[in-house]
Structures are given as C-alpha cells and as structure tokens.
Write a protein that holds these residues in place. Structure first.
Motif, PDB file in Angstrom:
ATOM      1  N   PRO A  57       0.795  -1.238   0.000  1.00 11.69           N
ATOM      2  CA  PRO A  57       0.000   0.000   0.000  1.00 11.69           C
ATOM      3  C   PRO A  57       0.820   1.277   0.000  1.00 11.69           C
ATOM      4  CG  PRO A  57      -0.131  -1.106   2.125  1.00 11.69           C
ATOM      5  CD  PRO A  57       0.513  -2.062   1.187  1.00 11.69           C
ATOM      6  N   ASP A  58       2.063   1.210   0.446  1.00 10.49           N
ATOM      7  CA  ASP A  58       2.902   2.405   0.471  1.00 10.49           C
ATOM      8  C   ASP A  58       3.700   2.601  -0.815  1.00 10.49           C
ATOM      9  OD1 ASP A  58       2.052   2.891   3.082  1.00 10.49           O
ATOM     10  OD2 ASP A  58       3.644   1.639   3.926  1.00 10.49           O
ATOM     11  N   ALA A  59       3.686   1.600  -1.674  1.00 11.21           N
ATOM     12  CA  ALA A  59       4.493   1.659  -2.899  1.00 11.21           C
ATOM     13  C   ALA A  59       3.808   2.478  -3.978  1.00 11.21           C
ATOM     14  CB  ALA A  59       4.762   0.255  -3.426  1.00 11.21           C
ATOM     15  N   LYS A  60       4.595   3.322  -4.653  1.00 13.74           N
ATOM     16  CA  LYS A  60       4.088   4.140  -5.752  1.00 13.74           C
ATOM     17  C   LYS A  60       4.978   3.957  -6.981  1.00 13.74           C
ATOM     18  CE  LYS A  60       1.024   5.913  -2.982  1.00 13.74           C
ATOM     19  NZ  LYS A  60      -0.417   5.551  -3.110  1.00 13.74           N
ATOM     20  N   GLU A  61       5.457   2.737  -7.185  1.00 16.85           N
ATOM     21  CA  GLU A  61       6.394   2.473  -8.273  1.00 16.85           C
ATOM     22  C   GLU A  61       5.658   2.204  -9.592  1.00 16.85           C
ATOM     23  OE1 GLU A  61       9.367   3.168  -7.381  1.00 16.85           O
ATOM     24  OE2 GLU A  61       8.681   3.296  -5.304  1.00 16.85           O
ATOM     25  N   LYS A  62       6.426   2.179 -10.680  1.00 12.25           N
ATOM     26  CA  LYS A  62       5.837   2.027 -12.010  1.00 12.25           C
ATOM     27  C   LYS A  62       5.615   0.572 -12.406  1.00 12.25           C
ATOM     28  CE  LYS A  62       7.690   6.360 -13.872  1.00 12.25           C
ATOM     29  NZ  LYS A  62       8.520   6.976 -14.937  1.00 12.25           N
ATOM     30  N   PHE A  63       6.360  -0.346 -11.770  1.00 13.72           N
ATOM     31  CA  PHE A  63       6.280  -1.751 -12.160  1.00 13.72           C
ATOM     32  C   PHE A  63       6.239  -2.656 -10.936  1.00 13.72           C
ATOM     33  CE2 PHE A  63       8.339   0.484 -15.609  1.00 13.72           C
ATOM     34  CZ  PHE A  63       7.677   0.008 -16.727  1.00 13.72           C
ATOM     35  N   TYR A  64       5.504  -3.769 -11.089  1.00 17.04           N
ATOM     36  CA  TYR A  64       5.426  -4.763 -10.032  1.00 17.04           C
ATOM     37  C   TYR A  64       5.653  -6.148 -10.629  1.00 17.04           C
ATOM     38  CZ  TYR A  64       3.537  -0.864  -7.426  1.00 17.04           C
ATOM     39  OH  TYR A  64       3.396   0.363  -6.823  1.00 17.04           O
ATOM     40  N   LEU A  65       6.343  -6.981  -9.881  1.00 18.25           N
ATOM     41  CA  LEU A  65       6.662  -8.326 -10.327  1.00 18.25           C
ATOM     42  C   LEU A  65       6.067  -9.351  -9.371  1.00 18.25           C
ATOM     43  CD1 LEU A  65      10.455  -7.863 -11.151  1.00 18.25           C
ATOM     44  CD2 LEU A  65       8.533  -7.756 -12.768  1.00 18.25           C
ATOM     45  N   LEU A  66       5.472 -10.394  -9.927  1.00 17.39           N
ATOM     46  CA  LEU A  66       5.047 -11.552  -9.152  1.00 17.39           C
ATOM     47  C   LEU A  66       5.998 -12.683  -9.517  1.00 17.39           C
ATOM     48  CD1 LEU A  66       1.448 -12.860  -8.525  1.00 17.39           C
ATOM     49  CD2 LEU A  66       3.305 -14.414  -9.090  1.00 17.39           C
ATOM     50  N   ILE A  67       6.770 -13.121  -8.540  1.00 18.03           N
ATOM     51  CA  ILE A  67       7.761 -14.168  -8.772  1.00 18.03           C
ATOM     52  C   ILE A  67       7.402 -15.375  -7.919  1.00 18.03           C
ATOM     53  CG2 ILE A  67      10.204 -14.785  -8.622  1.00 18.03           C
ATOM     54  CD1 ILE A  67      10.851 -11.815  -8.941  1.00 18.03           C
ATOM     55  N   GLU A  68       7.337 -16.539  -8.563  1.00 18.79           N
ATOM     56  CA  GLU A  68       6.993 -17.774  -7.859  1.00 18.79           C
ATOM     57  C   GLU A  68       8.126 -18.781  -7.974  1.00 18.79           C
ATOM     58  OE1 GLU A  68       3.009 -20.275  -8.066  1.00 18.79           O
ATOM     59  OE2 GLU A  68       4.448 -21.001  -9.576  1.00 18.79           O
ATOM     60  N   THR A  69       8.380 -19.467  -6.869  1.00 19.14           N
ATOM     61  CA  THR A  69       9.305 -20.599  -6.900  1.00 19.14           C
ATOM     62  C   THR A  69       8.552 -21.851  -6.483  1.00 19.14           C
ATOM     63  OG1 THR A  69      10.033 -20.378  -4.589  1.00 19.14           O
ATOM     64  CG2 THR A  69      11.240 -19.104  -6.282  1.00 19.14           C
ATOM     65  N   THR A  70       8.923 -22.984  -7.046  1.00 19.96           N
ATOM     66  CA  THR A  70       8.321 -24.268  -6.710  1.00 19.96           C
ATOM     67  C   THR A  70       9.428 -25.308  -6.596  1.00 19.96           C
ATOM     68  OG1 THR A  70       6.336 -23.674  -7.982  1.00 19.96           O
ATOM     69  CG2 THR A  70       6.594 -25.982  -7.359  1.00 19.96           C
ATOM     70  N   GLY A  71       9.462 -25.988  -5.487  1.00 18.93           N
ATOM     71  CA  GLY A  71      10.508 -26.979  -5.284  1.00 18.93           C
ATOM     72  C   GLY A  71      10.092 -28.061  -4.323  1.00 18.93           C
ATOM     73  N   SER A  72      11.067 -28.845  -3.854  1.00 19.15           N
ATOM     74  CA  SER A  72      10.785 -29.996  -2.998  1.00 19.15           C
ATOM     75  C   SER A  72      11.195 -29.784  -1.556  1.00 19.15           C
ATOM     76  CB  SER A  72      11.496 -31.243  -3.553  1.00 19.15           C
ATOM     77  OG  SER A  72      12.903 -31.009  -3.617  1.00 19.15           O
ATOM     78  N   ASN A  73      11.939 -28.697  -1.271  1.00 18.66           N
ATOM     79  CA  ASN A  73      12.445 -28.475   0.073  1.00 18.66           C
ATOM     80  C   ASN A  73      12.162 -27.036   0.489  1.00 18.66           C
ATOM     81  OD1 ASN A  73      14.348 -27.754   2.235  1.00 18.66           O
ATOM     82  ND2 ASN A  73      15.238 -29.801   1.885  1.00 18.66           N
ATOM     83  N   GLN A  74      11.247 -26.847   1.433  1.00 21.48           N
ATOM     84  CA  GLN A  74      10.804 -25.514   1.784  1.00 21.48           C
ATOM     85  C   GLN A  74      11.937 -24.651   2.337  1.00 21.48           C
ATOM     86  OE1 GLN A  74       8.056 -23.918   1.188  1.00 21.48           O
ATOM     87  NE2 GLN A  74       8.492 -22.090   2.414  1.00 21.48           N
TER      88      GLN A  74
END
Length: 545
Positions: free
Chosen positions: A353-370
């Motif tokens: 809510p405090d961010a006023k940037e021009k770009f946002y990224l959603l990055i996901e990782t998937t693996g076997s060991n948390q």
C-alpha cells in the motif's frame, strides 16, 4: 535501519493480504452484428452459465459496443444452409440429449468469452465419443455444412464461436480420464476434460498439470491444445508442443487419426500431432490427448516486488534465473496503470500500500524443500535489494496470501477485464523480445495522449505482453483507432515479434497473420488446409483470412 534491512525485515516477517451455407447466394456479413459485451464478473464461465436463465436475459444486461459497418466478411457460398433433414440426421448420431436447438442455450454458445463476437448458429451438437464426432464431420463434409469445434469457449479472439450459421460441435460431454501412469506421469484423457478437473485429479496422485490458466475452471484440454495455450508457468514447464505426447484427431472427412502415443521418444516419420497443436480446429478436431505431467512439489513461495523502471524488471529476470534457477516457476509483471485499474474495480487490496512504483513483479518458486527454497528466495531478494533493483516488496506467508497475489494478476481475465467499466477495450496478445517489450506501451501512450488509457501486464519470463487499450467507445472510424492499428502489428513485426503469443489468431486476427508469417509460409498453410479439409468446413474464416 537502512532501506535494504528494512525491506528484508518486511519481506521476512510481514504478510499482507490482498482483498482473469451449397448453392446458396453469397451473403455479406456486416460485422456490426457482432457486439462487444463487457460484463465484470468473478465467477468462471461455467458457473456463470449455470446461473443465467435464460441466457438471453444475461446478454441483455451486458453493455454493448458495436463493431462498425465498415468491417465486412462474406459468407462462403460453398456452404449449405442447415435444413430439417440435416437436423434429423444429426439427431440420429448424437441422440436427443446431444442436440441443442433451444434459442437461449444457443445464445450463450454463440457468444464468445469476451462478449465480443456473436454468431448465429441454429444448432449445437454434443457428441459423446470420437465415433460420433467422426460421423458428424463425415456427414457435414458430404453436405458442405460448416462446423465450429468448441470447448469451454474461453478464447479471446473469436475462434470458438460461429461467424455466420456454422454448426457448433461442443466437446464438453467427452470428459473421461482414460488412464494415468504414476510411474511415467503420463495422462490420457478426452478433449472435453476441464483443465482444473484434470489438475485436481493429478494432485491426488502427487502430480500436476503443466499448464495453468486464469480460465482453468472452464477451459477444456482440447481447446487448450488447439490454441497451444501458454499460461502462467511456461517459463518452468514449457509449451504444449513439448508436453503433448500424443493426440487423437478427427479429420473433416470423418477419418479418426490415431496418434495417441504415450512414448517420450518416437522418431518414426513425421511428428504429425504438432500440426494440430495451435491449429485452432481448422485442420481437425482434437478428441483425445496424451500429456506428460510433472510431479506436484510441496514447496511454493510467491513474492510481490516493486521496481522503479523497466530496465530493473529485465535485470530482475536475469538475477532470478541466476539465483533461483531450477525452482523458478513464474515471472509475471504488471505496470502501475494496470494494477491501479485492477484494484479500483476488483475489490482487491494493494499488496504494497505504500508503494508508488511504475512496475510490479510476481515471482513464484516451486521446489521440494521448503527451507532450501526459502533460503534461495531470501538470498535473491537480498541481492536485488543491494543492487537497487527492488524498492519494496512482500513475500506471501501462507497459501491464502499466495492465492491473493495470484488473484490480482489473474483478475484481468477472470473479471473480464476491469477496464470494461471505462468503455471499450482493445486487447493485444504479443510476443516481443524482452528488451523491446515495454517500448511499445510507452510509444502508444504518447501517440494516444488522453484519447485512451494504455495498460500492460504479462509473462515477462517468456516475453509475452498483454496490451490493453481502453477508449470511450469501440469505433474503428475514430481518429484514435488509426493510431493503434495497424501500428501495433507493424511495430511488432519490425521488432521480430509475433502478433499472437498465446491466444491464437481466431477470427479477430486472421487478417494479421502476414505480420508474423512470410507469404511462402502462409501459402504452405493454405495448401495444408486444402489437403486436410478440402471442403473448408472446419472452423472457417479463422486463422487464415
């Protein structure tokens, strides 16, 4: 505490929740008959249809935008007009339950997902087997009755609905899972299986479907294959050209082409199944699919990060590949214009809510060991913070927050899209070299000024831009429209991109195929179409104009 430490603390301890007709006279279609319907909703199309009764009432409640009369398409005079004898014959094939002539049901089936294209089919058929599909096509070819194969009808380019009065052949009743091999992970199923249903079945076996889409609750695997759907995790699992091992396809003359191999390696002659992946039902009707599925891994982490500029987004992708490597499963971007529109119309809360940037990224990782995967993600975040590539962000702390982050990204499809409230939306699905991708967005904003709103989001990991342009009305005669087309296609072609990244060409973009394919290539496509469908009955007016 410095900015880097402050943000790392936020990322590690703070979770934020966030509140997708033979011998007939030639007829000219004025495509003002097509109407644009924009209707914001958060339900899947399947649930929506279940709620509307009759379907016509639902359509009347949608705000409409007409395509101008300057756009004309001529009905192919080779095609016969359906008569009572034809209907009787089809009834003999599929039975009374598989034959739909109800006007309200046809109203829904004639209208595409985006409420943009609307045909006038007088008959819908629901075959229950490949043999029934074969009999339908054999008869249709002999009578020169045009047909439109239809799955979940979630396409965005008018590929799954009639242009005129083509008979709709809906594969939804062919929804059986035939087999699953838990050793090899190979699934064989019928084309009418809903993607989400397949994924849930696989999850119970410890596997997952390699394709994930916003429309997964409605789209069918046959349609996914026929459009070569890309989806959210192509960066990790690749395209359907690589994951589909075999197909069963019915040709226009009723021939059942058995290519339903479940072998990982098979170099026996030409790999003909590839012809039908992405052909949008113009070469044959996909009836069965064999697909290689990966193991479902237990460790999933999702971050929502803010960047000041597009150059930082590109560098973030490089760093993500370097530091996250084998666990990176999604790399999505959304610009501030798109995010603001989503938040305004979807009811979601801003993850930052405090961010006023021009770009946002959603990055996901998937693996076997948390613990291992979390450590990799933390190290990655620390690195990009040190480099100044990220100025704010948060990491989902539980499955609810993971879903909330993804809902923001998928809102553009599931809620059709929020821009619909602002007027007509011109949507472009483009593949562009990553370094040039956002330049098109900025150029269009400059060209259009205050005449339209330009927003962008997409799969940055594979160079797929979803460009959306909102204007007061859909009007191809308006001066601003000529600032959009054909400029968008010309610019994309000049930068060696593709005018169709993952949605297909359908009816909407069939005229634009030459921007991405050479004349020689298009001519070869025409020859292949003529060979496999000599009477041209399969999904006419689509793909190749």
């Amino acid at each position: 505490m410095n900015k880097r430490c402050t943000l790392l603390t936020r990322l590690s301890i703070r979770a934020r929740s966030t509140g997708d007709e033979e011998n007939s006279s030639s007829t000219t279609l004025d495509t003002s008959r097509y109407t644009f319907f924009f209707h914001e909703f958060s339900l899947s199309f399947q649930n929506l249809i279940a709620r509307v009764s009759p379907g016509k009432k639902w359509l009347e409640n949608c705000r409409a935008y007409s395509v101008p009369a300057s756009s004309k398409v001529v009905r192919d005079e080779r095609f016969a007009t359906l008569d009572d004898q034809d209907i009787k014959h089809f009834s003999g094939i599929v039975g009374s339950k598989g034959l739909v002539v109800d006007k309200d049901e046809l109203e829904v089936a004639n209208t595409d997902w985006m409420r943009k294209f609307k045909g006038s089919a007088q008959l819908l058929l629901r075959p229950q087997s490949s043999n029934q599909v074969a009999e339908i096509l054999k008869y249709s070819s002999s009578r020169r009755i045009a047909v439109v194969p239809q799955g979940g009808n979630t396409g965005l380019v008018g590929g799954s609905v009639p242009v005129f009065d083509e008979v709709i052949v809906n594969l939804g009743a062919m929804n059986s899972i035939i087999s699953f091999d838990e050793v090899s992970g190979i699934l064989i199923c019928e084309a009418g299986c809903i993607l989400e249903t397949l994924d849930k079945f696989l999850a119970d076996k410890g596997f997952m479907f390699p394709l994930d889409l916003g429309a997964k609750g409605s789209c069918q695997i046959g349609g996914n294959v026929s459009t070569n759907a890309g989806g959210l995790r192509l960066i990790r699992y690749g395209s359907l050209h690589g994951n589909i091992l075999g197909l069963e396809v019915v040709l226009s003359d009723g021939t059942i082409l058995d290519m339903l191999s479940s072998l990982r390696k098979d170099n026996t002659g030409y790999d003909l199944k590839q012809l039908f992946i992405g052909a949008e039902g113009t070469l044959g009707v996909v009836t069965k699919v064999a697909v290689l599925t990966p193991q479902k891994l237990p460790s999933v982490n999702v971050g929502f990060l803010a960047c000041t500029d597009y150059t930082s987004c590109q560098k973030m992708l490089l760093e993500a590949r370097k530091h996250l490597g084998e666990v990176l499963s999604a790399f999505e971007f959304i610009d501030s214009f798109a995010l603001d529109m989503v938040l305004k119309h979807s009811g979601h809360r801003h993850p930052l809510p405090d961010a006023k940037e021009k770009f946002y990224l959603l990055i996901e990782t998937t693996g076997s060991n948390q613990s291992h995967d979390k450590e990799k993600l933390d190290n990655f975040v620390e690195t990009v913070l040190t480099q100044g590539l990220v100025v704010d962000g948060t990491i989902a702390q539980d499955n609810t927050q993971i879903s909330n982050f993804w809902h923001i990204r998928e809102a553009w499809f599931l809620q059709l899209p929020p821009l619909g409230k602002a007027g007509a939306v011109y949507k472009y699905d483009l593949s562009i070299p990553i370094k040039d991708l956002y330049n098109l967005v900025e150029i269009l904003r400059e060209r259009l000024g205050g005449l339209a709103t330009v927003v962008a989001y997409g799969h940055l990991g594979d160079g797929n831009l979803h460009l959306n342009i909102s204007a007061p009305d859909y009007d191809e005669k308006a001066s601003f429209f000529f600032q959009i087309e054909p400029f968008v296609y010309e610019w994309t072609a000049a930068h060696k991109g593709s005018v169709s990244a993952e949605h297909g060409l359908g009816f909407m973009k069939a005229h634009a195929i030459h921007y991405s394919r050479s004349p020689e290539t298009v001519e070869l496509m025409r020859k292949m179409k003529a060979m496999l469908d000599p009477n041209g009955i399969l999904n006419p007016y689509k793909v190749i104009a």
